[in-house]
Scaffold this active site. Structure first.
Site, PDB file in Angstrom:
ATOM      1  N   ASP A 342       2.801  -0.354   1.690  1.00  0.00           N
ATOM      2  CA  ASP A 342       2.951   0.455   0.525  1.00  0.00           C
ATOM      3  C   ASP A 342       3.485   1.791   1.174  1.00  0.00           C
ATOM      4  OD1 ASP A 342       2.590   2.072  -1.641  1.00  0.00           O
ATOM      5  OD2 ASP A 342       0.678   1.508  -2.108  1.00  0.00           O
ATOM      6  N   ARG A 344       5.025   3.987  -0.919  1.00  0.00           N
ATOM      7  CA  ARG A 344       4.788   5.000  -2.028  1.00  0.00           C
ATOM      8  C   ARG A 344       4.138   6.390  -1.659  1.00  0.00           C
ATOM      9  NH1 ARG A 344       1.920   1.534  -6.442  1.00  0.00           N
ATOM     10  NH2 ARG A 344       0.771   1.100  -5.121  1.00  0.00           N
TER      11      ARG A 344
END
Length: 423
Positions: A342, A344
């Protein structure tokens, strides 16, 4: 063998490091183990002294560099060392220089004088001879938010200390094994022994994201939708140029000081939001969140651009789909490409919420950890409300992985499994 840098190593605060830089001291700055995995001594160029330089030479590789902003490199006619930069990290070395008032140029006294001249806004091209014994570096204008290197960290620390944006840096050599660089616990011991603060570039990035504003509200308009009317606020990131949108129900001014406001922080998903892909539940979560907010009469949808595929990008996400077709799950499909599970980060959402002035948020999310980063922006995650979308045959494996490997709260997966086990 030196241990890699890791979160177990004690780090000092950014505020302490800034104070020491302002006081004319050096600090130790470490980067990520996936990057250079090294620690640099850094101090402000305009406060350079022969003693600081001598200390740096004694404990470092001796290849001392002076990061400068591009405009200062241009002003002093410091072109790139090579026409084509082949450095694996993109470090922007320029031609080397000495101050023209020194002797050999290599002594600590001579190099300190060169550093002072490079940091002086009144210096001119003829104040230096070329080649020399000090290596200027052209830093990225936006510091560590643009490039996570020691070059940019040195510039940022000097600027945050209220000094000219010019630093001095050099890599610290291991005293345990002088054939390699110091890392991890040895850097911590070195810092403690010499009363130096030790910070990481990652810390500095997070500090700037939390204490500075990189997104600006640029436009406001009304947006009628199938779910009700919203006020659409456009935000632009001043560094990467990315454009984001906040949809507001219940009035913008009414949000200032509001508590327990429904907030959906939604990551852009072209395949789910626009093409209604059945491989994920993103579009359905977005629409259900809009319905919940309209029913409540107040709330915020923050639509974050640049988050496609948990931040890996559209084409990499499509490649991940192809790998999933071959048997990998959504996590391993990213890792197989050399990409993070991930990628983000949510500082933009935090800055938008800070701009809107809410005190606490009821997050519409299945990720119980999504609100952890909001506190630094003055927003408490007072509650989490799940957005339950019933699985289908095309996304059930994806949802199982999110539950089992990413700790998402997805009770509907168990219901699906129980129902289909009976068939």
């Amino acid at each position: 063998m030196n241990a890699p840098l890791n979160s177990a190593v004690r780090l000092d605060s950014i505020e302490e490091a800034i104070a020491d830089i302002a006081a004319g001291k050096a600090v130790v700055v470490v980067d990520n183990e996936d990057r250079e995995n090294e620690g640099d001594l850094i101090f402000a160029a305009e406060l350079a002294t022969p003693e600081l330089v001598a200390f740096m030479v004694r404990y470092s590789s001796g290849y001392i560099c002076v990061p400068l902003l591009p405009e200062d490199c241009k002003r002093l006619n410091l072109p790139p060392m090579m026409g084509r930069n082949e450095d694996v990290r993109g470090t922007a070395y320029t031609v080397t220089v000495d101050a023209n008032t020194g002797t050999t140029g290599i002594s600590a006294t001579s190099r300190a004088e060169t550093m002072l001249r490079l940091a002086d806004p009144m210096s001119v091209v003829d104040d230096f001879t070329r080649p020399g014994h000090v290596v200027p570096l052209a830093a990225r204008p936006n510091g560590v938010l643009e490039r996570d290197g020691h070059t940019e960290a040195a510039i940022d620390l000097a600027r945050l200390a209220g000094l000219r944006p010019a630093g001095v840096l050099c890599e610290i050599v291991s005293e345990e094994d002088p054939t390699t660089m110091a890392r991890s616990e040895e850097l911590r011991r070195f810092s403690d022994e010499h009363d130096l603060k030790m910070i990481s570039i990652e810390q500095l990035i997070e500090w700037r994201r939390h204490n500075e504003t990189q997104v600006r509200r640029t436009v406001e308009t009304q947006l009628p939708t199938d779910f009700g009317s919203f006020t659409a606020l456009g935000y632009k990131h001043e560094i990467d140029g990315q454009e984001h949108v906040a949809l507001i129900a219940g009035g913008v001014e009414e949000l200032n000081g509001a508590e327990d406001v429904f907030v959906r922080v939604h990551s852009e998903c072209l395949t789910g939001d626009v093409f209604h892909s059945r491989r994920c539940d993103c579009g359905q979560q977005l629409h259900q969140s809009m319905e919940i907010i309209q029913e409540a009469g107040q709330g915020i949808i923050i639509y974050l651009r640049g988050h496609e595929g948990r931040g890996i990008g559209l084409l990499a996400k499509l490649k991940a789909y192809s790998l999933q077709d071959s048997g990998l799950d959504t996590v391993d499909a990213n890792l197989e490409q050399g990409l993070p599970e991930d990628a983000r980060e949510y500082s933009v959402a935090g800055q938008i919420l800070r701009d809107l002035g809410i005190k606490s948020a009821n997050l519409l999310t299945n990720n119980p950890h999504k609100g952890e980063g909001l506190r630094g922006f003055g927003v408490e995650a007072s509650a989490h409300t799940p957005v339950e979308i019933e699985p289908n045959a095309d996304n059930i494996d994806y949802l199982r992985t999110k539950r089992d490997r990413m700790n998402h709260d997805l009770p509907q997966v168990a219901r699906w499994d129980a129902a289909h086990a009976l068939k």
